[in-house]
Design a protein around this motif. Sequence first.
Motif, PDB file in Angstrom:
ATOM      1  N   ASN A   3       3.491  -2.427   6.425  1.00  0.00           N
ATOM      2  CA  ASN A   3       2.946  -1.478   7.406  1.00  0.00           C
ATOM      3  C   ASN A   3       2.902  -2.052   8.826  1.00  0.00           C
ATOM      4  O   ASN A   3       2.649  -1.327   9.781  1.00  0.00           O
ATOM      5  CB  ASN A   3       1.537  -1.052   6.983  1.00  0.00           C
ATOM      6  CG  ASN A   3       0.987   0.048   7.864  1.00  0.00           C
ATOM      7  OD1 ASN A   3       1.528   1.143   7.900  1.00  0.00           O
ATOM      8  ND2 ASN A   3      -0.105  -0.243   8.568  1.00  0.00           N
TER       9      ASN A   3
ATOM     10  N   ALA B  90       0.477   3.500   9.541  1.00  0.00           N
ATOM     11  CA  ALA B  90       0.114   4.522   8.554  1.00  0.00           C
ATOM     12  C   ALA B  90      -1.412   4.569   8.451  1.00  0.00           C
ATOM     13  O   ALA B  90      -2.094   3.607   8.796  1.00  0.00           O
ATOM     14  CB  ALA B  90       0.731   4.180   7.203  1.00  0.00           C
TER      15      ALA B  90
ATOM     16  N   ASP C  54      -3.720   6.545   3.320  1.00  0.00           N
ATOM     17  CA  ASP C  54      -2.370   6.588   2.757  1.00  0.00           C
ATOM     18  C   ASP C  54      -1.931   5.209   2.270  1.00  0.00           C
ATOM     19  O   ASP C  54      -1.247   5.094   1.251  1.00  0.00           O
ATOM     20  CB  ASP C  54      -1.376   7.126   3.789  1.00  0.00           C
ATOM     21  CG  ASP C  54      -1.500   8.629   3.985  1.00  0.00           C
ATOM     22  OD1 ASP C  54      -2.101   9.282   3.118  1.00  0.00           O
ATOM     23  OD2 ASP C  54      -1.011   9.138   5.001  1.00  0.00           O
ATOM     24  N   LYS C  55      -2.303   4.171   2.981  1.00  0.00           N
ATOM     25  CA  LYS C  55      -1.967   2.815   2.543  1.00  0.00           C
ATOM     26  C   LYS C  55      -2.600   2.531   1.182  1.00  0.00           C
ATOM     27  O   LYS C  55      -1.946   1.971   0.285  1.00  0.00           O
ATOM     28  CB  LYS C  55      -2.443   1.779   3.577  1.00  0.00           C
ATOM     29  CG  LYS C  55      -1.603   1.734   4.837  1.00  0.00           C
ATOM     30  CD  LYS C  55      -1.970   0.556   5.725  1.00  0.00           C
ATOM     31  CE  LYS C  55      -3.368   0.697   6.302  1.00  0.00           C
ATOM     32  NZ  LYS C  55      -3.691  -0.412   7.229  1.00  0.00           N
TER      33      LYS C  55
ATOM     34  N   ILE D 270      -0.716   4.604  -1.547  1.00  0.00           N
ATOM     35  CA  ILE D 270       0.593   4.038  -1.896  1.00  0.00           C
ATOM     36  C   ILE D 270       0.420   2.803  -2.784  1.00  0.00           C
ATOM     37  O   ILE D 270       1.098   2.655  -3.804  1.00  0.00           O
ATOM     38  CB  ILE D 270       1.379   3.688  -0.618  1.00  0.00           C
ATOM     39  CG1 ILE D 270       1.749   4.972   0.136  1.00  0.00           C
ATOM     40  CG2 ILE D 270       2.645   2.893  -0.948  1.00  0.00           C
ATOM     41  CD1 ILE D 270       2.227   4.727   1.562  1.00  0.00           C
TER      42      ILE D 270
ATOM     43  N   TYR E 114       1.551   2.311  -7.001  1.00  0.00           N
ATOM     44  CA  TYR E 114       2.345   1.228  -7.571  1.00  0.00           C
ATOM     45  C   TYR E 114       1.503   0.349  -8.500  1.00  0.00           C
ATOM     46  O   TYR E 114       1.997  -0.160  -9.509  1.00  0.00           O
ATOM     47  CB  TYR E 114       2.975   0.380  -6.464  1.00  0.00           C
ATOM     48  CG  TYR E 114       4.217   1.000  -5.883  1.00  0.00           C
ATOM     49  CD1 TYR E 114       5.469   0.712  -6.412  1.00  0.00           C
ATOM     50  CD2 TYR E 114       4.157   1.893  -4.823  1.00  0.00           C
ATOM     51  CE1 TYR E 114       6.621   1.280  -5.896  1.00  0.00           C
ATOM     52  CE2 TYR E 114       5.298   2.482  -4.296  1.00  0.00           C
ATOM     53  CZ  TYR E 114       6.531   2.173  -4.839  1.00  0.00           C
ATOM     54  OH  TYR E 114       7.660   2.755  -4.333  1.00  0.00           O
TER      55      TYR E 114
ATOM     56  N   ASN F 179      11.328   2.341  -0.492  1.00  0.00           N
ATOM     57  CA  ASN F 179      10.454   3.508  -0.663  1.00  0.00           C
ATOM     58  C   ASN F 179       9.065   3.309  -0.073  1.00  0.00           C
ATOM     59  O   ASN F 179       8.466   4.260   0.453  1.00  0.00           O
ATOM     60  CB  ASN F 179      10.332   3.867  -2.147  1.00  0.00           C
ATOM     61  CG  ASN F 179      11.507   4.703  -2.623  1.00  0.00           C
ATOM     62  OD1 ASN F 179      12.514   4.822  -1.924  1.00  0.00           O
ATOM     63  ND2 ASN F 179      11.401   5.273  -3.806  1.00  0.00           N
ATOM     64  N   ILE F 180       8.545   2.101  -0.159  1.00  0.00           N
ATOM     65  CA  ILE F 180       7.202   1.852   0.373  1.00  0.00           C
ATOM     66  C   ILE F 180       7.207   1.991   1.889  1.00  0.00           C
ATOM     67  O   ILE F 180       6.338   2.645   2.478  1.00  0.00           O
ATOM     68  CB  ILE F 180       6.686   0.467  -0.062  1.00  0.00           C
ATOM     69  CG1 ILE F 180       6.426   0.461  -1.579  1.00  0.00           C
ATOM     70  CG2 ILE F 180       5.406   0.092   0.689  1.00  0.00           C
ATOM     71  CD1 ILE F 180       5.991  -0.876  -2.133  1.00  0.00           C
TER      72      ILE F 180
ATOM     73  N   SER G 153       7.515   5.634   2.794  1.00  0.00           N
ATOM     74  CA  SER G 153       6.250   6.351   2.585  1.00  0.00           C
ATOM     75  C   SER G 153       5.266   6.067   3.716  1.00  0.00           C
ATOM     76  O   SER G 153       4.557   6.968   4.184  1.00  0.00           O
ATOM     77  CB  SER G 153       5.629   5.951   1.247  1.00  0.00           C
ATOM     78  OG  SER G 153       6.458   6.323   0.172  1.00  0.00           O
ATOM     79  N   LEU G 154       5.223   4.818   4.162  1.00  0.00           N
ATOM     80  CA  LEU G 154       4.328   4.461   5.267  1.00  0.00           C
ATOM     81  C   LEU G 154       4.754   5.144   6.563  1.00  0.00           C
ATOM     82  O   LEU G 154       3.913   5.605   7.347  1.00  0.00           O
ATOM     83  CB  LEU G 154       4.313   2.942   5.445  1.00  0.00           C
ATOM     84  CG  LEU G 154       3.637   2.148   4.308  1.00  0.00           C
ATOM     85  CD1 LEU G 154       3.946   0.665   4.439  1.00  0.00           C
ATOM     86  CD2 LEU G 154       2.126   2.382   4.300  1.00  0.00           C
TER      87      LEU G 154
ATOM     88  N   ARG H  79       6.330   7.977   6.760  1.00  0.00           N
ATOM     89  CA  ARG H  79       5.975   9.393   6.608  1.00  0.00           C
ATOM     90  C   ARG H  79       4.497   9.601   6.909  1.00  0.00           C
ATOM     91  O   ARG H  79       4.110  10.600   7.511  1.00  0.00           O
ATOM     92  CB  ARG H  79       6.298   9.863   5.187  1.00  0.00           C
ATOM     93  CG  ARG H  79       7.774  10.112   4.959  1.00  0.00           C
ATOM     94  CD  ARG H  79       8.057  10.494   3.530  1.00  0.00           C
ATOM     95  NE  ARG H  79       9.464  10.809   3.320  1.00  0.00           N
ATOM     96  CZ  ARG H  79      10.042  10.862   2.140  1.00  0.00           C
ATOM     97  NH1 ARG H  79       9.340  10.605   1.044  1.00  0.00           N
ATOM     98  NH2 ARG H  79      11.316  11.162   2.034  1.00  0.00           N
ATOM     99  N   SER H  80       3.680   8.662   6.483  1.00  0.00           N
ATOM    100  CA  SER H  80       2.249   8.744   6.768  1.00  0.00           C
ATOM    101  C   SER H  80       2.003   8.743   8.273  1.00  0.00           C
ATOM    102  O   SER H  80       1.238   9.562   8.787  1.00  0.00           O
ATOM    103  CB  SER H  80       1.509   7.566   6.131  1.00  0.00           C
ATOM    104  OG  SER H  80       0.158   7.517   6.559  1.00  0.00           O
TER     105      SER H  80
END
Length: 200
Positions: free
Chosen positions: A124, A129, A133-134, A137, A141, A175-176, A179-180, A182-183
């Motif tokens: 991050n 993010a 959200d962090k 995520i 996982y 992906n991680i 996703s961050l 996107r957050s």
Amino acid sequence: MVQQYTKEMIREVFINMLNERPLDKITVKDIAKACNINRNTFYYHYTDIYALLSEIFQTELQRVIGEYNDTLSWEESFLLATKFALENQKAIYHIYNSMQREQLENYIYNVSGNVMIRYVEKVNDGISASLGDKKLIAFFYQCALTEMILHWIASGMKGDPNNIIRRIGQLFDGNIRLSLKRSADLNDIWQKSDMRFFSY
């Protein structure tokens, strides 16, 4: 110094026994005899075998925290974190099939969480993010890895988890971070729409 040596000897003997037989087949008398100590010495350090097992998991968790290296990928970090389980597969299998399964499940869950939370924080860097959200995520996982390892243990520990973890890393590479990002993007959109709302 002597007390620490005795505790380490008790721990080592106990783990060796766990790699040979089920947990319910190990007694304090067995451990004391193998360590060449009396049972009172064992009870000086531990109230019972379950307290000994709990300390082993706590010690291993602290080792994971202390040895974490933020230059590693999450796959490498996870494999390093599960080193104890991978080196003592029979012991882990015996614990899983005992009344102390919950301790094992909590250990794997905590190890997975520690690795993923730290890794998400590292990725991050520069993305911003949201905190929620962090956590989400990392939690996703953490749960996935925990269930995967528990399923592997339940199925008789067939296959090499190193290969499975590395393959997952290849399949979900990036992906991680995505996703961050996107957050962060969603937060920007929300803030802009929120500002428009208050501008009326």
